[in-house]
Design a protein around this motif. Structure first.
Motif, short mmCIF file in Angstrom:
data_model
loop_
_atom_site.label_atom_id
_atom_site.label_comp_id
_atom_site.label_asym_id
_atom_site.label_seq_id
_atom_site.Cartn_x
_atom_site.Cartn_y
_atom_site.Cartn_z
N MET A 1 0.84 -1.27 0.03
CA MET A 1 0.21 0.04 0.03
C MET A 1 0.94 1.23 0.07
SD MET A 1 -3.04 0.69 2.52
CE MET A 1 -2.41 1.85 3.66
N THR A 2 0.58 2.13 -0.89
CA THR A 2 1.27 3.25 -0.94
C THR A 2 0.98 4.46 0.31
OG1 THR A 2 -0.19 4.22 -2.46
CG2 THR A 2 2.10 3.47 -3.43
N LEU A 3 2.02 5.00 0.80
CA LEU A 3 1.93 5.98 2.07
C LEU A 3 1.05 6.99 1.41
CD1 LEU A 3 5.45 5.47 3.43
CD2 LEU A 3 3.18 4.48 4.34
N PRO A 4 0.39 7.84 2.31
CA PRO A 4 -0.37 9.06 2.34
C PRO A 4 0.70 10.33 1.89
CG PRO A 4 -0.90 8.32 4.43
CD PRO A 4 0.10 7.24 3.97
N THR A 5 0.17 11.23 1.24
CA THR A 5 1.22 12.17 0.97
C THR A 5 1.07 13.13 2.20
OG1 THR A 5 0.78 12.23 -1.18
CG2 THR A 5 1.44 14.32 -0.41
N ARG A 6 2.40 13.60 2.73
CA ARG A 6 2.60 14.32 4.08
C ARG A 6 2.50 15.57 3.66
NH1 ARG A 6 7.77 11.55 5.35
NH2 ARG A 6 7.85 12.34 3.17
N ILE A 7 1.51 16.25 4.52
CA ILE A 7 1.22 17.92 4.35
C ILE A 7 1.45 18.69 5.46
CG2 ILE A 7 -0.36 19.69 3.61
CD1 ILE A 7 -0.51 17.60 1.45
N CYS A 8 2.19 19.77 5.38
CA CYS A 8 2.42 20.79 6.33
C CYS A 8 1.41 22.01 6.26
CB CYS A 8 4.00 21.13 6.59
SG CYS A 8 4.22 22.49 7.59
N LEU A 9 0.77 22.23 7.17
CA LEU A 9 -0.15 23.44 7.08
C LEU A 9 0.39 24.69 7.72
CD1 LEU A 9 -3.10 24.31 6.16
CD2 LEU A 9 -3.87 23.65 8.35
N VAL A 10 0.73 25.66 6.81
CA VAL A 10 1.40 26.77 7.31
C VAL A 10 0.57 27.97 7.52
CG1 VAL A 10 3.26 28.52 6.63
CG2 VAL A 10 3.46 26.08 5.81
N GLY A 11 0.14 28.40 8.68
CA GLY A 11 -0.91 29.18 9.16
C GLY A 11 -1.99 28.45 9.55
N ALA A 12 -2.62 29.19 10.71
CA ALA A 12 -3.67 28.23 11.36
C ALA A 12 -4.95 29.03 11.47
CB ALA A 12 -3.39 27.44 12.65
N GLY A 13 -5.12 30.06 10.57
CA GLY A 13 -6.37 31.17 10.83
C GLY A 13 -7.52 30.60 10.40
N ARG A 14 -8.41 31.27 9.70
CA ARG A 14 -9.54 31.03 8.99
C ARG A 14 -9.71 29.95 8.07
NH1 ARG A 14 -12.84 36.15 7.07
NH2 ARG A 14 -10.97 36.25 5.57
N VAL A 15 -8.95 30.31 6.78
CA VAL A 15 -8.85 29.49 5.84
C VAL A 15 -8.24 28.10 6.12
CG1 VAL A 15 -6.98 30.22 4.16
CG2 VAL A 15 -9.11 29.29 3.10
N ALA A 16 -7.26 28.21 6.90
CA ALA A 16 -6.39 26.94 7.32
C ALA A 16 -7.42 25.90 7.74
CB ALA A 16 -5.44 27.37 8.24
N LYS A 17 -8.23 26.42 8.46
CA LYS A 17 -9.15 25.55 9.27
C LYS A 17 -10.01 24.71 8.25
CE LYS A 17 -9.26 27.52 13.65
NZ LYS A 17 -8.55 28.96 13.51
N VAL A 18 -10.62 25.42 7.12
CA VAL A 18 -11.10 24.85 6.29
C VAL A 18 -10.40 23.73 5.47
CG1 VAL A 18 -12.36 25.22 3.78
CG2 VAL A 18 -12.50 27.00 5.74
N HIS A 19 -8.99 24.05 4.95
CA HIS A 19 -8.18 23.11 4.70
C HIS A 19 -7.80 21.81 5.49
CE1 HIS A 19 -8.23 25.54 0.84
NE2 HIS A 19 -7.33 26.44 1.55
N ALA A 20 -7.61 22.22 6.77
CA ALA A 20 -7.34 21.25 7.64
C ALA A 20 -8.46 20.26 7.82
CB ALA A 20 -7.03 21.81 9.03
#
Ligand SMILES: NC(=O)c1ccc[n+]([C@@H]2O[C@H](COP(=O)([O-])OP(=O)(O)OC[C@H]3O[C@@H](n4cnc5c(N)ncnc54)[C@H](O)[C@@H]3O)[C@@H](O)[C@H]2O)c1
Length: 349
Positions: A1-20
């Motif tokens: 099984m291939t591993l998931p793509t690992r993401i770092c979220l830069v910024g934790a404000g309004r739109v960051a929460k949508v992407h998180a």
């Protein structure tokens, strides 16, 4: 099984929460492994909420202490160039929130870093992934309304933008903060680049709400001439108070197309004959474009995994910034402005 793509979220404000939320709940092939924000309280709250253990106050710290494949950059506009170039040099793929950057020099520096390091760049123009906008684009492309002659695009936001976004020197104002999406949508749906713009701005509610930032405007109207000969308008009212409103009308040589409507749901209520019929409106942008936000992040992860170029990239981001800069020059100098005045000669994308 291939591993998931690992993401770092830069910024934790309004739109960051949508992407998180998208990454944690809707993109099984992606994994949110690290979070960056320079406000410790914000970092803690978002880290706890989305179950992210690896938390850092700078991207540099995240790069040295954590391992990931890509970044999703959601910090304020004036930080975009720094974070995008830092990530590119570290070989990380980039999802970059709109606006791409503050000026042409920053856009070109990002494009160069992306090119030199062979990584992918996707811009956060989620309307390109909204089912209604996508349907409209493919039906225009198929010639259903004929060659587009005129486009009218509006975005009205309910509340004041965050403090940094009220400052033109750090955000380029609402032409960028609110209307970046309209600039991109107009260019996309008209199938043509901007040739000339003329902009008027006004400030109705800002002062009463304590906004003292020089040059702040809450209402604007853009007129566009496209290279195709087509015409367009973009309007913004923010804060408009009544809800979140994003609609587009395109008139072609054969017919007309409308995208979006004022009401947010199909439900209609009547409890009082004096009040009449009531139908809810979209209250916020995360609500109106909920599906589009999920699809754009899913697309980003799919592109990384397949090596395909994202559907919306740095050149699109650069054109939207060029529109914003020409528009700002236009209202400041009270005259129509050709895009050539802001696009460096010989550098036109
Ligand atoms: N695509 C969309 O629909 C959409 C919607 C909203 C915002 N945006 C864009 O997203 C970006 C962020 O907007 P927002 O409304 O979420 O802003 P915000 O102010 O709510 O959040 C920004 C976050 O970045 C953090 N931050 C600021 N400088 C930093 C730094 N140097 N290092 C680390 N963290 C830092 C802040 O502490 C804050 O938590 C802007 O470019 C904005 O235009 C896009």
């Amino acid at each position: 099984m291939t591993l998931p793509t690992r993401i770092c979220l830069v910024g934790a404000g309004r739109v960051a929460k949508v992407h998180a939320n998208s990454l944690v709940n809707h993109v099984p092939t992606g994994e949110l492994v690290a979070l960056v924000d320079n406000v410790p309280q914000v970092l803690k709250e978002a880290g706890d909420r989305f179950g992210i253990e690896a938390r850092f106050v700078s991207l540099e710290e995240a790069l040295s202490k954590s391992d990931f494949d890509a970044v999703v950059i959601t910090t304020p506009t004036f930080t975009h160039a720094h974070f995008a170039i830092t990530a590119a040099k570290a070989g990380k793929h980039i999802f970059l929130e709109k606006p791409m950057a503050l000026n042409m020099e920053e856009c070109d520096a990002i494009l160069q870093a992306v090119h030199e390091n062979g990584i992918l760049l996707q811009m956060g123009f989620m309307r390109r992934f909204d089912p209604e906008f996508v349907t409209a684009a493919s039906r225009i492309e198929a010639g259903e309304i004929g060659k587009p002659m005129l486009i009218k695009s509006l975005t009205h936001g309910p509340g004041l933008p965050p403090p940094w976004a009220r400052d033109l020197s750090r955000s380029n104002g609402n032409l960028a903060e609110v209307n970046s999406h309209d600039w991109d949508t107009c260019r996309w749906l008209m199938g043509s680049d901007f040739e000339r713009v003329y902009v008027e701005v006004a400030n109705f509610k800002g002062r009463a709400r304590g906004v003292e930032t020089e040059g702040f405007y809450d209402t604007s109207l853009v007129n566009i001439r496209f290279e195709s000969g087509g015409l367009g308008s973009i309007s913004c009212v923010c804060p408009c108070d009544y809800g979140y409103d994003a609609r587009v009308e395109i008139i072609g040589e054969k017919g007309i197309m409308q995208i979006g409507e004022l009401k947010g749901q199909a439900v209609v209520i009547c409890v009082d004959r004096d009040e009449g019929l009531v139908t809810p409106i979209f209250r916020t942008w995360p609500e109106r474009f909920a599906e589009a936000y999920i699809r754009e992040i899913r697309h980003f992860v799919e592109c990384i995994r397949s090596g395909k170029a994202p559907k919306v990239g740095g050149i699109d981001g650069r054109w939207a910034v060029a529109g914003v800069l020409a528009g700002t020059k236009s209202f400041q100098e009270e005259r129509p402005v050709y895009l050539n005045e802001v696009l460096e000669v010989g550098m036109k994308p």
